[in-house]
Design a protein around this motif. Structure first.
Motif, PDB file in Angstrom:
ATOM      1  N   GLU A 183       0.805  -0.989   0.091  1.00 20.40           N
ATOM      2  CA  GLU A 183       0.014   0.028  -0.140  1.00 20.40           C
ATOM      3  C   GLU A 183       0.880   1.151   0.176  1.00 20.40           C
ATOM      4  O   GLU A 183       0.525   2.382  -0.712  1.00 20.40           O
ATOM      5  CB  GLU A 183      -1.058   0.125   1.199  1.00 20.40           C
ATOM      6  CG  GLU A 183      -1.793   1.100   1.266  1.00 20.40           C
ATOM      7  CD  GLU A 183      -2.551   1.338   2.673  1.00 20.40           C
ATOM      8  OE1 GLU A 183      -3.582   2.371   2.723  1.00 20.40           O
ATOM      9  OE2 GLU A 183      -2.704   0.243   3.374  1.00 20.40           O
ATOM     10  N   ARG A 186       2.225   1.774  -3.413  1.00 21.60           N
ATOM     11  CA  ARG A 186       1.160   2.040  -4.278  1.00 21.60           C
ATOM     12  C   ARG A 186       0.723   3.439  -4.231  1.00 21.60           C
ATOM     13  O   ARG A 186       0.367   4.123  -5.304  1.00 21.60           O
ATOM     14  CB  ARG A 186       0.110   1.129  -4.157  1.00 21.60           C
ATOM     15  CG  ARG A 186      -1.163   1.145  -5.179  1.00 21.60           C
ATOM     16  CD  ARG A 186      -1.969   0.037  -5.324  1.00 21.60           C
ATOM     17  NE  ARG A 186      -2.738  -0.162  -3.879  1.00 21.60           N
ATOM     18  CZ  ARG A 186      -2.687  -1.260  -3.036  1.00 21.60           C
ATOM     19  NH1 ARG A 186      -1.566  -1.924  -3.571  1.00 21.60           N
ATOM     20  NH2 ARG A 186      -3.122  -1.262  -1.941  1.00 21.60           N
ATOM     21  N   THR A 187       0.701   4.034  -2.989  1.00 24.66           N
ATOM     22  CA  THR A 187       0.290   5.328  -2.896  1.00 24.66           C
ATOM     23  C   THR A 187       1.501   6.202  -3.198  1.00 24.66           C
ATOM     24  O   THR A 187       0.928   7.398  -4.162  1.00 24.66           O
ATOM     25  CB  THR A 187       0.193   5.695  -1.365  1.00 24.66           C
ATOM     26  OG1 THR A 187      -0.878   4.719  -0.756  1.00 24.66           O
ATOM     27  CG2 THR A 187      -0.340   7.006  -1.016  1.00 24.66           C
ATOM     28  N   VAL A 190       1.043   6.119  -7.281  1.00 27.08           N
ATOM     29  CA  VAL A 190      -0.016   6.893  -7.805  1.00 27.08           C
ATOM     30  C   VAL A 190       0.323   8.292  -7.675  1.00 27.08           C
ATOM     31  O   VAL A 190      -0.241   9.050  -8.773  1.00 27.08           O
ATOM     32  CB  VAL A 190      -1.222   6.591  -7.231  1.00 27.08           C
ATOM     33  CG1 VAL A 190      -2.403   7.441  -7.589  1.00 27.08           C
ATOM     34  CG2 VAL A 190      -1.769   5.197  -7.545  1.00 27.08           C
ATOM     35  N   SER A 207      -5.076  12.700  -6.980  1.00 17.61           N
ATOM     36  CA  SER A 207      -4.978  11.245  -6.706  1.00 17.61           C
ATOM     37  C   SER A 207      -4.805  11.061  -5.122  1.00 17.61           C
ATOM     38  O   SER A 207      -4.490  11.785  -4.377  1.00 17.61           O
ATOM     39  CB  SER A 207      -4.126  10.696  -7.417  1.00 17.61           C
ATOM     40  OG  SER A 207      -2.774  10.945  -6.710  1.00 17.61           O
ATOM     41  N   CYS A 209      -4.780   7.479  -2.394  1.00 20.44           N
ATOM     42  CA  CYS A 209      -5.142   5.909  -2.108  1.00 20.44           C
ATOM     43  C   CYS A 209      -5.418   5.484  -0.716  1.00 20.44           C
ATOM     44  O   CYS A 209      -5.193   6.209   0.388  1.00 20.44           O
ATOM     45  CB  CYS A 209      -3.562   5.399  -2.232  1.00 20.44           C
ATOM     46  SG  CYS A 209      -3.203   5.258  -4.183  1.00 20.44           S
ATOM     47  N   ALA A 214      -7.887   3.154  -5.208  1.00 18.31           N
ATOM     48  CA  ALA A 214      -7.255   4.605  -5.325  1.00 18.31           C
ATOM     49  C   ALA A 214      -8.267   5.420  -6.209  1.00 18.31           C
ATOM     50  O   ALA A 214      -9.049   5.045  -6.982  1.00 18.31           O
ATOM     51  CB  ALA A 214      -6.015   4.594  -6.148  1.00 18.31           C
ATOM     52  N   GLU A 299      -2.905   4.529 -14.540  1.00 20.71           N
ATOM     53  CA  GLU A 299      -2.629   3.954 -13.288  1.00 20.71           C
ATOM     54  C   GLU A 299      -3.415   2.536 -13.221  1.00 20.71           C
ATOM     55  O   GLU A 299      -2.914   1.899 -12.276  1.00 20.71           O
ATOM     56  CB  GLU A 299      -3.705   4.636 -12.392  1.00 20.71           C
ATOM     57  CG  GLU A 299      -5.164   4.927 -12.558  1.00 20.71           C
ATOM     58  CD  GLU A 299      -5.540   5.837 -13.834  1.00 20.71           C
ATOM     59  OE1 GLU A 299      -6.658   5.759 -13.846  1.00 20.71           O
ATOM     60  OE2 GLU A 299      -4.591   6.231 -14.309  1.00 20.71           O
ATOM     61  N   LEU A 303      -2.507  -0.391 -10.157  1.00 25.38           N
ATOM     62  CA  LEU A 303      -3.442  -0.931  -9.098  1.00 25.38           C
ATOM     63  C   LEU A 303      -3.726  -2.251  -9.504  1.00 25.38           C
ATOM     64  O   LEU A 303      -4.602  -3.173  -9.245  1.00 25.38           O
ATOM     65  CB  LEU A 303      -4.973  -0.293  -9.599  1.00 25.38           C
ATOM     66  CG  LEU A 303      -5.293   1.024  -8.587  1.00 25.38           C
ATOM     67  CD1 LEU A 303      -5.366   0.881  -7.362  1.00 25.38           C
ATOM     68  CD2 LEU A 303      -4.345   2.181  -8.757  1.00 25.38           C
TER      69      LEU A 303
END
Length: 479
Positions: A183, A186-187, A190, A207, A209, A214, A299, A303
């Motif tokens: 996570e 990923r945050t 993005v 954006s 998350c 997201a 994106e 994801l």
């Protein structure tokens, strides 16, 4: 079945195995298989009214389906039930053979008992409200209900209170089945997308998350996607209505095909060289602004969403990397721009009409079986073709795409993870297709005739041996 995240695009197969009379109605026992392996199967019971509910949901597509009509009397006789079962099976075969219908929420709800019953749009709003609590300038205006075919993807019209007279589209994307990224990374990834500046990318203006997924916000493109423009569709309409069986379509003129193709190839090459695999190219996420391409939905890779053509790729073992996926998706994009209709199969045997010799030759190299077996052209090779290399593009502003080294490693690991899963499935599909061919060969009329002749000869030989041993004349066997 597990309720863990799984790929909604995995094909479903079903067979009505039997029927039973329950009270005053008939129930059909259906065996459903998810994917090409028989390991994941289940059974469910459906009434005729369930079939009509499915059919009503699919009607807006305009696709002609042969659901047998309702019969008020005499509907429990053995002959009627057998005939009805066969016709309902034909109906389900038609639905599952159509990629758009097979992947619709209506079909999923019919073939799963509980998994797809939740309201994905309401669930998305719950996540969005949590993520926007600290951003009071953003406000959801209205839902854009099912403008695209991804079941779990939800879009909303949004506005920013500090920016007057400008509309945005807010998209909620839950984490997909191909995301091994943690996570925190990923945050960060993005957020990095917000910094990307490329004239052929549709920018992300905001954006956020969470562990579940997201949200990304982009400018709203009033004319819709390039796919909407080809079908002369209203961008806000339901995707089944827009794309199911369009009454009119407008192929893209060849000069624009070459221009848009060149711009797409340019951005694919640039992003790939920067360490971002892309992989989600299709006409539904290509937009045209001031005559130039604007590519969205980058994106999707972060994801872990399944690529649009993932199911088709399982039939082509040489297309097993994101690089080959980009080229293969480009072939489908080119096909639809030129002819105005999608290629609803993994390859073609004949083109639906005439085009320029260069285009026809390229489509054959990208979307026919033999070249796909040999190895598809790369994006670099496509850019050297005169069809695109000789396109004169105006000067563009310098792109700015910076990905920290540590995150590049994360992207490589994510890419490798998906590619390995794709190779495993391609291997499985190849084995199943080989077994199917062997079975079809042995069940062919010619092979059955040969086996029958061989059996006759064997019986005759055995009879002659017995006659010789006994010294008696025996009658010829009755065959």
């Amino acid at each position: 079945m597990s309720h863990n995240i799984f790929d909604d695009t995995v094909p479903l197969f079903c067979n009505i195995e039997s029927t039973q009379v329950t009270g005053d109605h008939i129930e059909y026992r259906i065996k459903v298989q998810r994917g090409h392996s028989a390991e994941e199967t289940w059974q469910l019971f459906r009434r005729y009214t369930d079939f009509t509910t499915l059919d009503n949901g699919l009607k807006q597509s305009g696709v002609s389906l042969s659901l047998p009509p309702k019969k008020m009397f005499g509907n429990t006789s053995r002959e009627f039930i057998a005939e009805r079962q066969q016709k309902l099976q034909t109906y389900l075969n038609q639905v599952l053979a159509n990629w758009l219908l097979a992947n619709s929420i209506h079909t999923k709800q019919f073939l799963y008992d509980n998994y797809y019953q939740q309201n994905f749009s309401e669930l998305a709003l719950q996540h969005i409200s949590m993520l926007l609590r600290s951003e009071p300038s953003w406000e959801v205006v209205e839902p854009l209900s099912e403008i695209g075919g991804r079941i779990r993807k939800s879009c909303f019209l949004a506005k920013n209170k500090t920016i007057q007279k400008k509309r945005f589209v807010l998209t909620w994307l839950p984490v997909g089945p191909y995301s091994p990224i943690e996570e925190k990374e990923r945050t960060t990834l993005v957020k990095v997308l917000e910094t990307f500046q490329h004239p052929y990318l549709l920018p992300i203006v905001y954006s956020a998350c969470s562990s579940a997924g997201a949200l990304v916000i982009r400018p709203y493109m009033e004319n819709g996607s390039l796919k909407d423009q080809i079908y002369k569709a209203k961008p806000k309409s339901h995707y089944l209505k827009k794309y199911g069986n369009p009454k009119t379509f407008l192929p893209i003129p060849l000069p624009d095909v070459r221009k848009f193709g060149r711009q797409v190839l340019d951005v694919l090459k640039y992003m790939t060289d920067k360490g971002f695999p892309m992989g989600h190219l299709h006409l539904g996420n290509i937009f045209i602004e001031d005559g130039n391409v604007r590519l969205g939905d980058i994106e999707n890779f972060i994801l872990g969403l399944p690529p649009y053509y993932r199911t088709f790729l399982t039939y082509h073992r040489k297309c097993n990397t994101y690089e080959t996926l980009n080229s293969y998706a480009f072939g489908h994009m080119l096909y639809q721009m030129v002819y105005g209709i999608p290629l609803n199969s993994s390859s073609f045997e004949a083109l639906p009409g005439a085009s320029s010799p260069d285009v026809e030759s390229l489509l054959a190299q990208l979307l026919t079986v033999d070249p796909l077996k040999a190895g598809i052209l790369t994006v670099d090779e496509l850019l050297t073709l005169p069809l695109f290399a000789e396109v004169n593009l105006p000067p563009i502003s310098k792109p700015v795409v910076k990905i920290p080294s540590k995150l590049k490693e994360t992207l490589r690991n994510c890419k490798s993870d998906f590619e390995q899963k794709l190779k495993d499935e391609q291997r499985l599909v190849s084995q199943i297709r080989k077994r199917s061919k062997v079975h079809a060969y042995h069940m062919s009329d010619e092979e059955r005739r040969k086996r029958k002749q061989s059996q006759k000869k064997s019986v005759v030989d055995e009879t002659q041996d017995l006659s010789t041993q006994s010294g008696l004349a025996m009658p010829a066997p009755i065959l």
